[in-house]
Design an enzyme around this catalytic site. Structure first.
Site, PDB file in Angstrom:
ATOM      1  N   TYR A  72       0.841  -1.212   0.000  1.00  0.00           N
ATOM      2  CA  TYR A  72       0.000   0.000   0.000  1.00  0.00           C
ATOM      3  C   TYR A  72       0.869   1.253   0.000  1.00  0.00           C
ATOM      4  O   TYR A  72       0.594   2.207  -0.716  1.00  0.00           O
ATOM      5  CB  TYR A  72      -0.919  -0.013   1.228  1.00  0.00           C
ATOM      6  CG  TYR A  72      -1.998   1.055   1.167  1.00  0.00           C
ATOM      7  CD1 TYR A  72      -3.273   0.745   0.689  1.00  0.00           C
ATOM      8  CD2 TYR A  72      -1.746   2.360   1.573  1.00  0.00           C
ATOM      9  CE1 TYR A  72      -4.260   1.707   0.616  1.00  0.00           C
ATOM     10  CE2 TYR A  72      -2.728   3.326   1.502  1.00  0.00           C
ATOM     11  CZ  TYR A  72      -3.978   3.002   1.024  1.00  0.00           C
ATOM     12  OH  TYR A  72      -4.959   3.965   0.954  1.00  0.00           O
ATOM     13  N   PHE A 124      -7.050  19.590 -24.931  1.00  0.00           N
ATOM     14  CA  PHE A 124      -7.755  18.332 -25.215  1.00  0.00           C
ATOM     15  C   PHE A 124      -9.135  18.374 -24.543  1.00  0.00           C
ATOM     16  O   PHE A 124      -9.339  19.113 -23.583  1.00  0.00           O
ATOM     17  CB  PHE A 124      -6.921  17.146 -24.703  1.00  0.00           C
ATOM     18  CG  PHE A 124      -7.577  15.831 -24.989  1.00  0.00           C
ATOM     19  CD1 PHE A 124      -7.736  15.398 -26.298  1.00  0.00           C
ATOM     20  CD2 PHE A 124      -8.081  15.040 -23.972  1.00  0.00           C
ATOM     21  CE1 PHE A 124      -8.384  14.194 -26.584  1.00  0.00           C
ATOM     22  CE2 PHE A 124      -8.719  13.832 -24.244  1.00  0.00           C
ATOM     23  CZ  PHE A 124      -8.871  13.413 -25.551  1.00  0.00           C
ATOM     24  N   ASP A 125     -10.081  17.551 -25.025  1.00  0.00           N
ATOM     25  CA  ASP A 125     -11.468  17.676 -24.530  1.00  0.00           C
ATOM     26  C   ASP A 125     -11.631  17.413 -23.032  1.00  0.00           C
ATOM     27  O   ASP A 125     -12.402  18.104 -22.370  1.00  0.00           O
ATOM     28  CB  ASP A 125     -12.483  16.874 -25.368  1.00  0.00           C
ATOM     29  CG  ASP A 125     -12.073  15.434 -25.607  1.00  0.00           C
ATOM     30  OD1 ASP A 125     -10.875  15.144 -25.502  1.00  0.00           O
ATOM     31  OD2 ASP A 125     -12.939  14.608 -25.910  1.00  0.00           O
ATOM     32  N   ASP A 215       0.670  19.258 -20.971  1.00  0.00           N
ATOM     33  CA  ASP A 215      -0.169  18.073 -21.115  1.00  0.00           C
ATOM     34  C   ASP A 215       0.647  17.160 -22.033  1.00  0.00           C
ATOM     35  O   ASP A 215       0.757  17.389 -23.232  1.00  0.00           O
ATOM     36  CB  ASP A 215      -1.509  18.472 -21.735  1.00  0.00           C
ATOM     37  CG  ASP A 215      -2.405  17.274 -22.005  1.00  0.00           C
ATOM     38  OD1 ASP A 215      -1.943  16.129 -21.817  1.00  0.00           O
ATOM     39  OD2 ASP A 215      -3.561  17.473 -22.408  1.00  0.00           O
ATOM     40  N   ALA A 217       0.868  13.773 -22.931  1.00  0.00           N
ATOM     41  CA  ALA A 217       0.520  12.419 -23.397  1.00  0.00           C
ATOM     42  C   ALA A 217       1.453  11.914 -24.501  1.00  0.00           C
ATOM     43  O   ALA A 217       1.895  10.781 -24.481  1.00  0.00           O
ATOM     44  CB  ALA A 217      -0.932  12.396 -23.871  1.00  0.00           C
ATOM     45  N   LYS A 258      -0.487   6.618 -23.751  1.00  0.00           N
ATOM     46  CA  LYS A 258       0.031   6.932 -25.084  1.00  0.00           C
ATOM     47  C   LYS A 258       1.537   6.622 -25.117  1.00  0.00           C
ATOM     48  O   LYS A 258       1.930   5.491 -25.294  1.00  0.00           O
ATOM     49  CB  LYS A 258      -0.235   8.405 -25.430  1.00  0.00           C
ATOM     50  CG  LYS A 258      -1.702   8.695 -25.799  1.00  0.00           C
ATOM     51  CD  LYS A 258      -2.562   8.927 -24.609  1.00  0.00           C
ATOM     52  CE  LYS A 258      -3.906   9.529 -24.947  1.00  0.00           C
ATOM     53  NZ  LYS A 258      -4.787   9.602 -23.770  1.00  0.00           N
ATOM     54  N   HIS A 450     -20.321  13.265 -26.829  1.00  0.00           N
ATOM     55  CA  HIS A 450     -19.929  12.363 -27.908  1.00  0.00           C
ATOM     56  C   HIS A 450     -19.862  10.895 -27.498  1.00  0.00           C
ATOM     57  O   HIS A 450     -20.067  10.009 -28.314  1.00  0.00           O
ATOM     58  CB  HIS A 450     -18.588  12.800 -28.515  1.00  0.00           C
ATOM     59  CG  HIS A 450     -17.461  12.878 -27.534  1.00  0.00           C
ATOM     60  ND1 HIS A 450     -17.392  13.839 -26.562  1.00  0.00           N
ATOM     61  CD2 HIS A 450     -16.360  12.100 -27.372  1.00  0.00           C
ATOM     62  CE1 HIS A 450     -16.291  13.652 -25.851  1.00  0.00           C
ATOM     63  NE2 HIS A 450     -15.648  12.614 -26.317  1.00  0.00           N
TER      64      HIS A 450
HETATM   65  N1  F0G Z   1      -4.457  14.906 -22.877  1.00  0.00           N
HETATM   66  C1  F0G Z   1      -4.385  14.536 -24.169  1.00  0.00           C
HETATM   67  C2  F0G Z   1      -3.595  15.352 -25.135  1.00  0.00           C
HETATM   68  C3  F0G Z   1      -5.069  13.393 -24.601  1.00  0.00           C
HETATM   69  O1  F0G Z   1      -5.002  13.044 -25.873  1.00  0.00           O
HETATM   70  C4  F0G Z   1      -5.799  12.637 -23.647  1.00  0.00           C
HETATM   71  C5  F0G Z   1      -6.531  11.440 -24.057  1.00  0.00           C
HETATM   72  C6  F0G Z   1      -5.825  13.069 -22.318  1.00  0.00           C
HETATM   73  C7  F0G Z   1      -5.140  14.208 -21.971  1.00  0.00           C
HETATM   74  C8  F0G Z   1      -6.601  12.322 -21.275  1.00  0.00           C
HETATM   75  O2  F0G Z   1      -5.970  11.162 -20.934  1.00  0.00           O
HETATM   76  O3  F0G Z   1      -7.539   9.326 -21.602  1.00  0.00           O
HETATM   77  O4  F0G Z   1      -5.662   8.924 -20.018  1.00  0.00           O
HETATM   78  O5  F0G Z   1      -7.610  10.224 -19.310  1.00  0.00           O
HETATM   79  N2  F0G Z   1      -6.736  11.136 -25.246  1.00  0.00           N
HETATM   80  C9  F0G Z   1      -7.358   9.947 -25.765  1.00  0.00           C
HETATM   81  C10 F0G Z   1      -7.526  10.088 -27.250  1.00  0.00           C
HETATM   82  C11 F0G Z   1      -8.574   9.495 -25.050  1.00  0.00           C
HETATM   83  O6  F0G Z   1      -8.195   9.213 -27.831  1.00  0.00           O
HETATM   84  O7  F0G Z   1      -6.982  11.019 -27.844  1.00  0.00           O
HETATM   85  P1  F0G Z   1      -6.742   9.842 -20.453  1.00  0.00           P
END
Ligand code: F0G
Length: 458
Positions: A72, A124-125, A215, A217, A258, A450
């Site tokens: 833990y 990102f969304d 950010d 990824a 990613k 979406h």
């Molecule tokens: N930031 C970026 C640039 C992303 O592309 C994503 C996720 C996230 C943050 C969020 O990360 O999914 O681990 O919570 N992108 C995926 C996509 C879902 O299909 O582009 P997560």
């Protein structure tokens, strides 16, 4: 003779995927309410919905799973991850989280308050969602070239420094908790940000006293493009480039699904101990104790190993060349895409593909459905459905780009699959003038619609 390109790995384990008939797909997509998220994966032949968590782990990563320490507190797996993050990214403090949006949730719980603004390059969304959920706004300062898919620019992910400075001068600085740099810029088409731009943004941020958060990824893909396209970096290793990139950040959020090539996982990196301590409180409430934060020990091990592999030149070279291979094949069929091709995906320009389908009928979603019906290929709409409604007026937002994203999982499909996808979309392109109408929304959620939207074909 020049030797052709070949992948820097071979296959040790395979997974069967199933073909289907057009009649079956007609039935399945109807049952799915024309939302491809509702399809069962076994109803899909080549799945390009996302490159997130869909990559193939290496033999070394699978071996690391066996060495996971599930204590833990204070697990050796936590320290393995800590060492990798310090080694590769240069951050002294970090918090594990279960994925990228969880990292956003924890960090933004400290930083983002009602009425604030967060400038950056096409958030990102989920990032935007976490900002808007806190009644703050995301301001997109990406360069204009990003929104013209025919314009050539090596770094379409860049921030326009004039736009950024305007934001920094227009709001009281205590209303600007951070600048977010998304590397690579997913929403603009997997487009990289140059080292010069990262450096310039950082310099400007020091002038105004605003922190910079990456950010991250697809940070390694971003580093690959810097090496290929920014002269001063041609002879630097990916790891050297990555180190310099993150020298221009105060903190980072990471979706490890990613570029760390794991199926689940994320983290936040901090340079500042005080911010780390404040975020730890939220990390514990939302994710778990600070030495595991939503991750199993074995997964932290695989993630640490993935950070090393994901920043190897050959891994990135194989990957980005496969994406470009698909892009070029599509181009040969006349299909219009965002160019230069992005790092993780090809983004088809649907305004040019289906110019006669009105924006109110969601042309990119229409194309996603057509591509699925054609060949069982699942892609994803990055257009008006994803852009959602304005949080204040509740009107539909129509983004400048209406795109269909074909995201390529890492180390998963072969170039034959890419040929298949290109031919399928080429066929749809050949009959594009017969696609006259799009879809309409029957049901939608108030936020992030979406994922669950229900549609009807017109
Ligand atoms: N930031 C970026 C640039 C992303 O592309 C994503 C996720 C996230 C943050 C969020 O990360 O999914 O681990 O919570 N992108 C995926 C996509 C879902 O299909 O582009 P997560």
């Amino acid at each position: 003779m020049q030797l052709p390109f070949a992948e820097s790995y071979k296959i040790k384990m395979v997974e069967t995927i199933k073909k289907s008939t057009r009649e079956e797909r007609e039935q399945w997509i109807k049952e799915a309410k024309y939302n491809l998220f509702n399809l069962k994966s076994e109803q899909v032949f080549v799945d390009l919905l996302t490159d997130s968590g869909t990559g193939a782990m290496s033999d070394k990563q699978w071996s690391e799973l066996m060495l996971g320490d599930e204590s833990y507190a204070g697990a050796s797996s936590y320290y393995k991850m800590k060492t990798a993050i310090k080694d590769i990214l240069g951050f002294d403090y970090f918090l594990p989280t279960h994925q990228g949006r969880a990292a956003e949730n924890v960090l933004f719980s400290v930083l983002v308050k009602e009425g604030m603004v967060v400038p950056g390059n096409s958030h990102f969304d989920t990032t935007k969602g976490h900002i808007e959920f806190r009644k703050a706004s995301a301001i997109d300062c990406t360069i204009d070239e990003a929104f013209d898919t025919t314009a050539h620019h090596d770094f379409k992910g860049n921030v326009d420094l004039n736009k950024l400075e305007k934001v920094l001068m227009s709001y009281p600085l205590e209303k600007i908790p951070m600048i977010i740099m998304t590397v690579t810029n997913n929403s603009a088409g997997g487009q990289p940000v140059s080292m010069q731009n990262l450096r310039d943004v950082y310099t400007m941020s020091r002038k105004y006293g605003v922190r910079v958060v990456f950010d991250s990824a697809r940070f390694a893909e971003n580093a690959y493009f810097i090496k290929q396209r920014e002269a001063a970096y041609a002879d630097k290793s990916i790891k050297e480039i990555v180190k310099e990139m993150f020298s221009y950040a105060d903190a980072m959020t990471m979706s490890s699904k990613k570029d760390a090539i794991v199926n689940m996982g994320g983290f936040i990196g901090f340079k500042d101990e005080d911010l780390f301590k404040q975020a730890s409180v939220f990390g514990i409430i939302f994710e778990g104790y600070i030495t595991y934060g939503g991750m199993s020990g074995r997964d932290m091990n695989a993630l640490a190993q993935g950070l090393y592999e994901g920043t190897e030149f050959d891994t990135l070279d194989s990957r980005i060349k496969q994406v470009a291979f698909l892009g070029q094949r599509l181009k040969d069929f006349g299909v219009p895409s965002q160019e230069p091709f992005g790092g993780h995906a090809i983004f088809v320009d649907v305004k040019r593909f289906l110019p006669h389908v009105p924006k109110e009928e969601f042309p990119a979603q229409t194309l996603a459905i057509e591509l699925y019906l054609e060949a069982g290929v699942r892609a994803v709409e990055i257009g008006a459905i994803l852009a959602d409604r304005d949080p204040v007026t509740r009107e539909n937002r129509y983004p400048e780009l209406e795109l269909l994203r074909l995201a390529i999982p890492r180390r998963t499909y072969t170039n034959n699959h890419m040929e298949y996808v290109a031919a399928a979309l080429g066929n749809v392109y050949a009959r594009r003038n017969d696609i006259k109408r799009g879809v309409k929304i029957i049901k939608e959620a108030p936020i992030m619609r979406h994922f669950t939207v229900e549609l009807e074909r017109l």
